[in-house]
Design an enzyme around this catalytic site. Structure first.
Site, mmCIF file in Angstrom:
data_model
loop_
_atom_site.group_PDB
_atom_site.id
_atom_site.type_symbol
_atom_site.label_atom_id
_atom_site.label_comp_id
_atom_site.label_asym_id
_atom_site.label_seq_id
_atom_site.Cartn_x
_atom_site.Cartn_y
_atom_site.Cartn_z
ATOM 1 N N ASN A 181 -11.398 -26.229 -64.588
ATOM 2 C CA ASN A 181 -9.949 -25.885 -64.698
ATOM 3 C C ASN A 181 -9.207 -27.074 -64.143
ATOM 4 O OD1 ASN A 181 -11.190 -23.462 -65.163
ATOM 5 N ND2 ASN A 181 -10.527 -22.282 -63.351
ATOM 6 N N GLU A 223 -12.807 -20.869 -59.399
ATOM 7 C CA GLU A 223 -12.265 -21.878 -58.416
ATOM 8 C C GLU A 223 -12.626 -21.272 -56.930
ATOM 9 O OE1 GLU A 223 -8.249 -22.116 -59.458
ATOM 10 O OE2 GLU A 223 -8.628 -23.107 -61.212
ATOM 11 N N TRP A 252 -5.703 -22.333 -71.041
ATOM 12 C CA TRP A 252 -5.174 -20.889 -70.125
ATOM 13 C C TRP A 252 -3.536 -20.719 -70.622
ATOM 14 C CZ3 TRP A 252 -7.615 -17.639 -67.410
ATOM 15 C CH2 TRP A 252 -7.020 -17.072 -66.279
ATOM 16 N N ASP A 273 -4.315 -15.003 -59.205
ATOM 17 C CA ASP A 273 -2.666 -14.938 -59.887
ATOM 18 C C ASP A 273 -2.841 -14.119 -61.009
ATOM 19 O OD1 ASP A 273 -0.372 -16.063 -60.566
ATOM 20 O OD2 ASP A 273 -1.285 -17.483 -62.202
ATOM 21 N N GLU A 303 -9.920 -23.947 -68.258
ATOM 22 C CA GLU A 303 -8.375 -23.834 -68.158
ATOM 23 C C GLU A 303 -7.675 -24.953 -68.303
ATOM 24 O OE1 GLU A 303 -6.898 -21.651 -64.628
ATOM 25 O OE2 GLU A 303 -8.633 -20.331 -64.764
ATOM 26 N N TYR A 342 -5.013 -28.926 -64.434
ATOM 27 C CA TYR A 342 -3.734 -28.734 -64.958
ATOM 28 C C TYR A 342 -3.077 -30.227 -64.815
ATOM 29 C CZ TYR A 342 -4.534 -23.956 -65.172
ATOM 30 O OH TYR A 342 -4.793 -22.434 -65.679
HETATM 31 C C1 GCB Z 1 -5.780 -21.413 -62.164
HETATM 32 C C2 GCB Z 1 -6.385 -19.963 -61.976
HETATM 33 C C3 GCB Z 1 -5.821 -18.863 -62.845
HETATM 34 C C4 GCB Z 1 -4.227 -19.047 -62.705
HETATM 35 C C5 GCB Z 1 -3.792 -20.521 -63.176
HETATM 36 C C6 GCB Z 1 -2.334 -20.663 -63.131
HETATM 37 O O1 GCB Z 1 -6.428 -22.174 -61.674
HETATM 38 O O2 GCB Z 1 -7.825 -19.734 -62.108
HETATM 39 O O3 GCB Z 1 -6.020 -17.547 -62.398
HETATM 40 O O4 GCB Z 1 -3.487 -18.107 -63.356
HETATM 41 O O5 GCB Z 1 -4.562 -21.262 -62.531
HETATM 42 O O6 GCB Z 1 -1.627 -20.597 -64.134
HETATM 43 O O7 GCB Z 1 -2.067 -21.248 -62.143
#
Ligand code: GCB
Length: 611
Positions: free
Chosen positions: A473, A419, A558, A165, A513, A475
């Site tokens: 990481n 990842e 992140w 990404d 992240e 989210y």
């Molecule tokens: C991730 C990746 C990172 C992405 C991020 C995102 O897990 O490691 O490279 O930019 O998510 O913002 O989705």
């Protein structure tokens, strides 16, 4: 090649000239340059600043999206008084691979876009005259390259499909230097700091290239910041204890100047120096110990990314980033997702920042984009037929990273993948080789880790036992249950954390992240996803969860700043998860973070370090 990983310095025996500036440049879409003799002079030429990425200058899409070979050339004056020395053109990096020519003659090739290499031109250069240096740089991605992706033909043009990404910025993105070193030269220098009975001393090793020296010809002199000689030793290896040594600390960096000298019959043949912080780093249970004292990591995953220059090295951007990180109370960052410019580590050493140093092993998941997680059931990425070639490139990248960065006080851990598909048992043998190589290469034996995507956790990850610390990481509240479902996200997050706790986790966990895309112009009450208020709420929720678990020993959001990516329905002119905009101005969440990070003690949640 390894001798020239030493950062170039002007000393009584060495010379460095910058070759940065405007180079001549050509696209070579058909890859015919070498066949047509472009190494003897480019046919039609554009101009291109070095260092910088070549993509963001042009006003047409084909140039920005260009995949394949590009050529750079410049004229380099090699002084006649340098005759008899080893003359090299040293590239801070060439992304992702390059072949270098001098006066039309091929000198060397290098694979991997984020570590330095040299082209030795001593025997080809014409002394006292200008010499033509040409470089063919290729930026294609494949499943056996770091980072991983692929290259396809679309309407007769090559196009890259990154499995990651961030925009595939490329070219000569770091400084190029012309160096002159003696033929008999210091090839490498390494230090290991050890604490014995509360006193920290340094073991060192000097490697020498060439013939005709004996061990007693080597001298190491250490000067303090006032320029006073505080210790010295002789021999190729040794142990030095600086009286009342001042240790390198977070935000309180102290750097000694180590001068390494090579003499024959009392005449100095070679001299090189480096600024080195003395500190120990270790893991004790779930604590990260710096100089035997626990430290909680606060900071960011970053990118080398800015307007116009792309991933091109820029001292002003670097300076601004460090000022912002100091302002917000951060103490650390991860060089996601590749080794950064050497100057970054020197500044981190100077400012007392802690770095998790990452290899460009990103995109190693059998999905169309690793940040989307695994899409359905497929064969494991590490079972592909390209794996042996990938493994070779990966091992080489680990060697080059550690060779380059091993003496930096700021580097506290190696991140060996971002990842990867580690939830499959067939991944283990590959991981084991990479982890072993890192241990073998690093004289300081720093902790090793890899950043785990959600599909790898306490139960599903087959490689986590290799890690000295766990980096996650996650989210929750963005890719998992975002917006009005943030309560579900918190519940799911707690459930995962209970799983880690019950698994008897006995190493530190650092979040490398977590974050939300956020439009810096958007405010909304009640919040909605993409608004600044939502970024604040989501971070608050994440921090609540982190604060409930004592084994969590760090948080790296992140991302530090918004950054450019490939175009797509998930991205609005790039990834907007920055706490700062791409122009390095704060979003609202920056002020919350400042408050939080300034109030967290250095040893937050420590169990009391001993080593
Ligand atoms: C991730 C990746 C990172 C992405 C991020 C995102 O897990 O490691 O490279 O930019 O998510 O913002 O989705």
């Amino acid at each position: 090649m390894s001798s020239y990983m030493l950062y170039p310095r002007n000393t009584s025996t060495r010379r460095v000239l910058s070759l940065d500036g405007m180079w001549r440049f050509s696209f070579d879409p058909e890859g015919i340059g070498t066949e047509k003799g472009w190494q003897n002079g480019l046919p039609a030429t554009l101009t291109m600043p070095v260092p910088s990425s070549f993509q963001d200058y042009f006003t047409d899409k084909d140039s920005r999206e260009f995949s394949g070979d590009v050529w750079y050339e410049t004229d380099v004056f090699v002084p006649s008084e340098w005759q008899g020395q080893s003359i090299n053109v040293r590239f801070g990096s060439a992304t992702h691979r390059a072949t270098v020519f001098c006066n039309g003659q091929e000198i060397t090739s290098h694979e991997g876009g984020f570590t330095p290499f040299c082209a030795e031109i001593s025997d080809v250069a014409v002394y006292g005259q200008y010499n033509l240096i040409s470089v063919c740089v290729n930026n294609e991605l494949h499943e056996y390259t770091l980072p991983a992706g692929n290259t396809i033909l679309a309407n007769g043009k090559k196009r890259v499909r990154p499995y990651f990404d961030f925009f595939n910025y490329s070219g000569l993105q770091r400084s190029v230097m012309l160096t002159a070193t003696p033929k008999l030269a210091i090839q490498d220098f390494e230090v290991v700091h050890k604490s014995v009975d509360q006193v920290v001393c340094t073991d060192y090793k000097v490697k020498v290239d060439g013939v005709g020296f004996t061990a007693c010809d080597i001298q190491v002199l250490i000067f303090d910041e006032a320029g006073v000689l505080v210790a010295q030793a002789e021999g190729q290896t040794g142990n030095i204890c600086i009286p009342d040594v001042k240790l390198w600390e977070v935000h309180d960096a102290y750097l000694y100047k180590f001068v390494v000298r090579l003499s024959v019959d009392d005449e100095i043949i070679d001299e090189w120096f480096d600024y080195i912080g003395i500190r120990t780093i270790s893991i004790d249970g779930t604590d990260i110990l710096l100089n035997g004292k626990p430290v909680y990591l606060k900071g960011f995953g970053k990118h080398e990314d800015s307007d116009i220059a792309g991933r091109g090295f820029s001292l002003p951007v670097l300076k601004r980033d460090f000022e912002l990180m100091k302002w917000i109370g951060a103490n650390s960052f991860r060089t996601s997702h590749y080794p950064y410019s050497e100057e970054t580590y020197y500044l981190a050493d100077r400012e007392g920042f802690l770095i998790i140093d990452e290899v460009a092993a990103v995109g190693f998941m059998a999905s169309f984009a690793n940040f989307l997680g695994q899409m359905g059931k497929r064969d494991c990425f590490f079972e592909k037929k390209t794996t042996p070639r990938l493994l070779d490139n990966h091992l080489q990248a680990v060697r080059e990273l550690i060779l380059r960065d091993k003496n930096h006080a700021c580097v506290i851990a190696w991140s060996l993948f971002n990842e990867p598909e580690s939830n499959h048992e067939s991944a283990y043998p590959y991981f084991e080789k990479i982890f072993k190589e890192a241990l073998l290469c690093d004289p300081q034996k720093r902790p090793r880790t890899f950043a785990m995507e959600r599909s790898s956790d306490f139960a599903s990850c087959h490689c986590r036992q290799l890690c000295d610390l766990i980096t996650l990481n996650r989210y929750y509240g963005w890719y998992i249950s975002g917006g009005p479902n943030i309560d579900d996200a918190e519940r799911a997050f707690v459930e995962e954390m209970e799983g880690w706790k019950n698994s008897g986790i006995d190493v530190p966990v650092v979040f490398t992240e977590y974050g939300t895309d956020t439009d810096s112009h958007m405010h909304k009450l009640p919040s909605v996803m993409w608004s600044q208020e939502y970024q604040q709420e989501m971070l608050e929720m994440n921090h609540r969860v982190f604060d409930s678990y004592d084994f969590v020993k760090g948080e790296q959001i992140w991302n530090f700043a918004d950054f450019q990516t490939t175009e797509g329905i998930m991205r609005v002119d790039g990834n907007k998860k920055g706490i700062f905009t791409r122009q390095r101005q704060p979003k609202s969440a920056a002020f919350d973070l400042k408050q939080r990070w300034e109030s967290l003690p250095r040893d937050y949640k420590s169990t009391g370090g001993s080593k």
